[in-house]
Enzyme design. Sequence first.
Site, PDB file in Angstrom:
ATOM      1  N   GLY A  26      15.459 -20.211  50.731  1.00 30.63           N
ATOM      2  CA  GLY A  26      14.654 -19.577  49.626  1.00 30.63           C
ATOM      3  C   GLY A  26      14.329 -18.046  48.692  1.00 30.63           C
ATOM      4  O   GLY A  26      15.256 -18.606  48.050  1.00 30.63           O
ATOM      5  N   ARG A  27      13.731 -17.523  49.458  1.00 34.37           N
ATOM      6  CA  ARG A  27      13.267 -16.239  48.647  1.00 34.37           C
ATOM      7  C   ARG A  27      15.232 -14.690  48.140  1.00 34.37           C
ATOM      8  O   ARG A  27      14.829 -14.932  47.114  1.00 34.37           O
ATOM      9  CB  ARG A  27      12.433 -15.520  49.250  1.00 34.37           C
TER      10      ARG A  27
ATOM     11  N   LYS B  38       9.645 -30.692  56.495  1.00 32.61           N
ATOM     12  CA  LYS B  38       9.693 -29.472  56.477  1.00 32.61           C
ATOM     13  C   LYS B  38       8.551 -28.699  57.454  1.00 32.61           C
ATOM     14  O   LYS B  38       7.789 -28.766  57.176  1.00 32.61           O
ATOM     15  CB  LYS B  38      10.168 -28.766  55.653  1.00 32.61           C
TER      16      LYS B  38
ATOM     17  N   ALA C  12       7.415 -23.611  45.149  1.00 30.86           N
ATOM     18  CA  ALA C  12       6.872 -23.831  44.139  1.00 30.86           C
ATOM     19  C   ALA C  12       6.735 -22.521  43.272  1.00 30.86           C
ATOM     20  O   ALA C  12       6.660 -21.496  43.730  1.00 30.86           O
ATOM     21  CB  ALA C  12       5.474 -23.958  45.111  1.00 30.86           C
TER      22      ALA C  12
ATOM     23  N   CYS D 282       3.629 -24.981  54.706  1.00 31.40           N
ATOM     24  CA  CYS D 282       2.317 -24.321  53.295  1.00 31.40           C
ATOM     25  C   CYS D 282       1.525 -23.857  53.956  1.00 31.40           C
ATOM     26  O   CYS D 282       0.890 -24.749  54.602  1.00 31.40           O
ATOM     27  CB  CYS D 282       2.605 -25.953  52.037  1.00 31.40           C
TER      28      CYS D 282
ATOM     29  N   GLY E 291      15.190 -18.967  56.768  1.00 27.21           N
ATOM     30  CA  GLY E 291      13.560 -17.808  57.609  1.00 27.21           C
ATOM     31  C   GLY E 291      14.592 -16.663  57.305  1.00 27.21           C
ATOM     32  O   GLY E 291      15.531 -16.083  58.279  1.00 27.21           O
ATOM     33  N   ASP E 292      14.536 -15.858  55.682  1.00 24.57           N
ATOM     34  CA  ASP E 292      15.436 -14.316  56.041  1.00 24.57           C
ATOM     35  C   ASP E 292      16.747 -14.342  56.059  1.00 24.57           C
ATOM     36  O   ASP E 292      17.857 -13.603  56.703  1.00 24.57           O
ATOM     37  CB  ASP E 292      15.118 -13.823  57.355  1.00 24.57           C
TER      38      ASP E 292
HETATM   39  C1  LIG Z   1       6.803 -18.738  46.485  1.00 28.32           C
HETATM   40  C2  LIG Z   1       7.176 -19.914  47.082  1.00 28.32           C
HETATM   41  C3  LIG Z   1       6.756 -21.051  47.045  1.00 28.32           C
HETATM   42  C4  LIG Z   1       7.571 -22.099  47.817  1.00 28.32           C
HETATM   43  N1  LIG Z   1       6.586 -22.816  48.332  1.00 28.32           N
HETATM   44  C5  LIG Z   1       7.282 -24.336  48.951  1.00 28.32           C
HETATM   45  C6  LIG Z   1       6.895 -25.063  48.466  1.00 28.32           C
HETATM   46  O1  LIG Z   1       6.877 -25.453  47.708  1.00 28.32           O
HETATM   47  N2  LIG Z   1       7.049 -26.007  50.035  1.00 28.32           N
HETATM   48  C7  LIG Z   1       7.501 -25.494  51.362  1.00 28.32           C
HETATM   49  O2  LIG Z   1       8.445 -26.968  52.011  1.00 28.32           O
HETATM   50  N3  LIG Z   1       7.998 -24.306  50.990  1.00 28.32           N
HETATM   51  C8  LIG Z   1       7.677 -23.356  50.122  1.00 28.32           C
HETATM   52  N4  LIG Z   1       7.843 -22.017  50.473  1.00 28.32           N
HETATM   53  C9  LIG Z   1       8.508 -22.193  51.758  1.00 28.32           C
HETATM   54  C10 LIG Z   1      10.025 -21.652  51.465  1.00 28.32           C
HETATM   55  O3  LIG Z   1      10.848 -23.281  51.358  1.00 28.32           O
HETATM   56  C11 LIG Z   1      10.566 -20.941  53.139  1.00 28.32           C
HETATM   57  O4  LIG Z   1      10.251 -21.908  53.866  1.00 28.32           O
HETATM   58  C12 LIG Z   1      10.106 -19.836  53.042  1.00 28.32           C
HETATM   59  O5  LIG Z   1      10.195 -18.921  52.239  1.00 28.32           O
HETATM   60  C13 LIG Z   1      11.010 -18.884  54.349  1.00 28.32           C
HETATM   61  O6  LIG Z   1      12.791 -19.205  53.420  1.00 28.32           O
HETATM   62  P1  LIG Z   1      12.680 -17.324  52.852  1.00 28.32           P
HETATM   63  O7  LIG Z   1      12.750 -16.611  53.958  1.00 28.32           O
HETATM   64  O8  LIG Z   1      14.397 -17.697  52.725  1.00 28.32           O
HETATM   65  O9  LIG Z   1      12.374 -17.396  51.684  1.00 28.32           O
HETATM   66  C14 LIG Z   1       7.735 -21.178  49.178  1.00 28.32           C
HETATM   67  C15 LIG Z   1       8.245 -19.744  49.588  1.00 28.32           C
HETATM   68  C16 LIG Z   1       7.383 -19.293  48.448  1.00 28.32           C
HETATM   69  C17 LIG Z   1       7.925 -17.664  48.909  1.00 28.32           C
END
Ligand SMILES: Cc1cc2nc3c(=O)[nH]c(=O)nc-3n(C[C@H](O)[C@H](O)[C@H](O)COP(=O)(O)O)c2cc1C
Length: 331
Positions: free
Chosen positions: A234-235, A149, A27, A110, A211-212
Amino acid sequence: MKNEIYNRKVKIKDLTLDLPVALAPMAGVTDLPFRMLCKEQGCGLLCTEMVSAKAIYYNNRNTWQLMDIDSGEHPVAVQLFGSDPQIMADMAARVAEESDCDIIDVNMGCPVPKVVNNGEGSALMRRPKLVGEILSAMVKAVNKPVTVKIRKGFTEESANAAEIARIAEASGAAAIAVHGRTREQYYSGRADWGVIRQVKEAVSIPVFGNGDIFTAEDAVRMLEETGCDGVMAGRGARGNPWLFREIKALLTEGEVLPRPDRQEVYETMLRHGRMLTELKGEYIGVREMRKHVAWYTAGFPGSAVLRGRVNEAQTFDELKNLLEEAFLGNR
Ligand SMILES: Cc1cc2nc3c(=O)[nH]c(=O)nc-3n(C[C@H](O)[C@H](O)[C@H](O)COP(=O)(O)O)c2cc1C
C-alpha cells in the site's frame, strides 16, 4: 537467480495472477490513473478504493466513478464496504454485472470511526457470525470470486485473524488479505507478520500478506518468512509505482533494479497529472496531484520548496511548468 517462490502461481478461483503481488486498496490513492501506473510496472492484481455498498444502494452519483475500470488494468478488484448481508449481496451482484471488475473484495479492515461506528470495516472482526453471513450471501449472489481483506484483529486482546479467515474460507471466499495490525493500531507501530503466517496455516485459499512492504527486499522477505502466497503493498507504492517492477525483478531474476532516475520520475508525474486531469477535470485533477507530487518527490533535494509551489498551482500548465523547472531546469 530465480526465486522458487515465483513458480508458485497464485490462483483466485479461475484467475491466475502473472505476479503474486497486489496493490492494496487505498481510499484517495488507488484511483484509475494510479492503478494504471502500477499495472505498467507489473503489479499482478489491482484494487479500487473502497466503495460503500449503501452509497450504491442509494444511487449516490459519484460512487460509480470509483469503479471506472480500464480494459488495460485487469485483473482488478472492486472493494465494497458495508455490514448488511442482503445489501452487500445485492450490491455485489450489481457491481459484478455493471462494472468490468474481475473480483469483488470486502473491506473488513478500515479503522476510521465513521466506518467502524456503523459496524462496517474492521468492526466486522468483532462479529464472526455476521462475517460468515455477509460472505455466504455475496458468494451466492455473484459468479466472480469474492475475496476479503482483514486485519490482525480489532484489539490486541481480541486478535482473531485466523478464526475470521477460517470463516471466510468456509463461506466461499476465494482469497484473503491480512494486514498485520489491529484496528487499535491504525497504521502505527510495525505490522505483525507472524499473524500472516497464522492465517496461512489456518486456510487453504490463497493468502496475501500486507503491512510494511516498502522495498522489493521487504516483499521477498515477507513471502519467505510467512509462507504467504502473495504480498500486497500500500503506502510503499504511493509516489512509487516502480516498487512493482523492482519486486518482479527480484522475485523472477534475483536482480536488484536501480531506483528510477529523475527523468523517469518527472515523466511519470507529468503523465499521472495528465491522466488525473483528463479523468476528473483540471480543478480536481491538479489539486489531487499535489499529494502525489509530495509522495513522488519525498526525500529529493528541494522537495519542500517544490511542494509549497505545487500546492499553489491552479492549472495543469502551472503544475507542468513547476515540475519542468524543478526537474529539467538545470540539466
Ligand atoms: C490513505 C490510506 C487509505 C486506505 N484505504 C483503504 C481502503 O479503502 N480499503 C482497505 O481495505 N484498506 C485501506 N487502507 C489500508 C491499506 O490497504 C493497507 O492495509 C495498509 O496501508 C497497510 O499496508 P502498507 O503497510 O503496505 O501500507 C488504506 C491505507 C491508507 C494509508
